[in-house]
Design an enzyme around this catalytic site. Structure first.
Site, PDB file in Angstrom:
ATOM      1  CE1 TYR A 107      -4.584   6.389  -1.962  1.00  0.00           C
ATOM      2  CE2 TYR A 107      -6.826   7.130  -2.163  1.00  0.00           C
ATOM      3  CZ  TYR A 107      -5.693   6.771  -1.638  1.00  0.00           C
ATOM      4  OH  TYR A 107      -6.227   6.897  -0.102  1.00  0.00           O
ATOM      5  CE1 TYR A 149      -4.287   1.797   0.669  1.00  0.00           C
ATOM      6  CE2 TYR A 149      -2.626   3.248   1.546  1.00  0.00           C
ATOM      7  CZ  TYR A 149      -4.005   3.119   1.020  1.00  0.00           C
ATOM      8  OH  TYR A 149      -4.755   3.958   0.857  1.00  0.00           O
TER       9      TYR A 149
END
Lengths: 402, 142
Positions: free
Chosen positions: A356, A306
């Protein structure tokens, strides 16, 4: 408190991801988040050879604007027996996989749809500050948010918070801007091989990285993730049921969530009050996850880490045991995480360069790797670590080729 | 056009005591009277020993710089850049950290001594702010 070392509900390899779907990633989708979620979900179901009628469970992210009800209605799901919600924020997607596994193994659902949908550029821009800062509300905080200790002093974005963490890592370990830059470049290299990535055909070198504008020291423009309109979805079912799906199921080897040893409440900002801000909750996630998987970091072939910011990757390389604490910078710079390295990361480009989707595109890319059809395919990869947001708690999944 | 600064809520049941003390130019932190654990950000119950006997304690107002960031990209109209967010640990209880705001991009180093001062805003709200006890050198920004 030591992490739990057991796999109490015996989930190892008993569930699988059988479908993935994505919309295009853009700066302006020109459609609603519900439409995006519906498109990604329909694509994931088609990929699995299933229809909305087969879905009996949905798990959503607490930050998503699309509700269970909206998606049931929009997709035409007829018989929902399980609806769950996980968060916070970027911690969601891997934890959502975990909740789907729990729902399936406890008999509450058989086929669970997970999605994340956002117009992160054209509607709600996270980088513009927290909701209370954006609204220019005169008074902030209260009710356990603790925002009153941060926003009035000008600390109002995730980027500023992670900048404070990066600065501290530099203080403690001598980490350099060039080392952070090597992470941004590694992700960009992957995006340049991925036609679906927002930063496809936009090469990045160290000179350009260092010349980019400072956003909040020591983090520059290219240390920041993209702002994206788009959605991703995945379909989870039991490994038994997965045997007749269209494509090879990707096994969910293990899932885990974790907390830091000294939780400070609130959502994001109170993490700067924690004993060590360079220690992520990911340390406890890793301990639990590897124990449940019966695997260690040496057995991970590829990782989707992440990456809200470059520093997030650096800290996770340490927390998930790929290098020692403090060695994240030299490890990143060594080339290990680049294409062709010992541990290629974010093989679709990640949040820094693909798009994203708040952690969900990492799950999708992990599945592509285990199917063998990623644009950044790692030869002979059989295991993939996928991680969720590094704060304020943590979550991760290990996927395995079936 | 002038934009209003962001103000802290003054009537939250767990945190109001901190900002009330600031009005008297006193810096306080929450701690457990039973086991002495500090409770920051403030809360009524001690998760360390389970006691409800918690109270505000007065701090000396001295601290050390733990980390910082100089904000260069403006996100709020009342917070012009550059400014620097500092994270300070209290001399009395280093595990208690507070946030302050300095103008510009001063030269800073980890561990440097910091001193609290109290900034009174137009509506009477008082914020505890921090500044280096000794400036490293005259800053590149004023």
């Amino acid at each position: 408190m030591p992490a739990r070392q057991t796999d109490d509900f015996g989930h190892q390899d008993r569930c699988a991801i059988v479908g993935i779907g994505s919309t295009e990633f853009s700066r302006n989708s020109e459609r609603s988040v519900l439409t995006l979620a519906t498109e990604a979900s329909a694509a994931a179901l088609a990929d699995a050879g299933l229809s909305p009628k087969d879905v009996d469970g949905i798990v959503r992210c607490d930050h998503d604007h699309v509700t269970h009800n909206d998606l049931v209605c929009s997709l035409g799901i007829a018989n929902l027996t399980y609806q769950g919600q996980v968060g916070p924020g970027g911690v969601g997607p891997c934890a959502m996989v975990g909740q789907a596994v729990a729902a399936i193994l406890s008999g509450q659902a058989t086929t669970v749809l997970l999605y994340r949908s956002l117009n992160g550029r054209s509607e709600v821009r996270f980088g513009s500050g927290t909701a209370s800062a954006r609204d220019a509300a005169v008074t902030v905080g209260g009710q356990g948010t603790y925002d009153e200790f941060f926003l009035p002093f000008g600390l109002m974005t995730a980027g500023q918070t992670f900048s404070i963490m990066a600065q501290r890592h530099m203080i403690e370990y001598g980490t350099t801007c060039e080392q952070l830059g090597s992470i941004a470049i590694a992700c960009r290299e992957q995006a340049n091989a991925n036609p679906a990535a927002q930063m496809h055909s936009k090469p990045l070198d160290m000179q350009t990285y260092l010349a980019s504008r400072m956003i909040s020291t020591p983090l520059r423009l290219y240390d920041y993730c993209l702002e994206t309109d788009g959605a991703c979805a995945v379909v989870v079912t039991s490994t038994d049921r997965a045997s007749d799906t269209r494509k090879s199921p990707v096994l969910i080897r293990a899932v885990a969530q974790g907390c830091p040893p000294d939780m400070r409440g609130g959502m994001m900002f109170p993490i700067v009050m924690r004993d060590s801000i360079t220690d992520l909750p990911a340390y406890s996630v890793a301990s639990t996850l590897y124990a449940r998987a019966g695997l260690g970091p040496d057995e991970i072939d590829v990782a989707q880490l992440y990456d809200c910011f470059s520093i997030s990757i650096l800290l996770q390389l340490e927390a998930y045991g790929f290098c020692e604490k403090g060695e994240g910078g030299p490890f990143a710079e060594s080339g290990a995480i680049h294409r062709g390295g010992a541990l290629p990361i974010n093989t679709g480009g990640g949040h820094l360069s693909e798009g994203y989707i708040h952690g969900m595109n990492h799950v999708v890319e992990g599945v592509r790797q285990m199917r063998g059809d990623s644009s950044g395919q790692v030869p002979h990869a059989e295991t993939c670590l996928v991680t969720g947001g590094p704060l304020p708690t943590g979550s991760a999944v290990i996927l395995r080729k079936s | 056009m002038n934009f209003d600064r962001i103000l802290p809520i003054m009537n939250d049941r767990d945190t109001a005591g901190f900002f009330e003390a600031c009005k008297n130019k006193t810096l306080v932190y929450r701690a457990c009277q039973s086991c002495n654990a500090t409770l920051n950000p403030p809360r009524a119950h001690c998760g360390n020993c389970g006691s409800w006997d918690t109270a505000w304690r007065e701090a000396s107002g001295r601290g050390r710089l733990y980390s910082w960031t100089t904000v260069c990209h403006q996100v709020h109209p009342a917070y012009g850049v550059p400014y620097t967010v500092v994270i300070v640990e209290l001399e009395d209880a280093p595990e208690v950290r507070l946030v302050g705001q300095l103008n510009g991009s001063p030269d800073l180093c980890a561990g440097m001594e910091m001193q609290v001062w109290f900034e009174t805003l137009e509506d009477g709200t008082v914020l505890p702010q921090w500044e280096p006890v000794e400036k490293i050198q005259q800053g590149k920004e004023s």
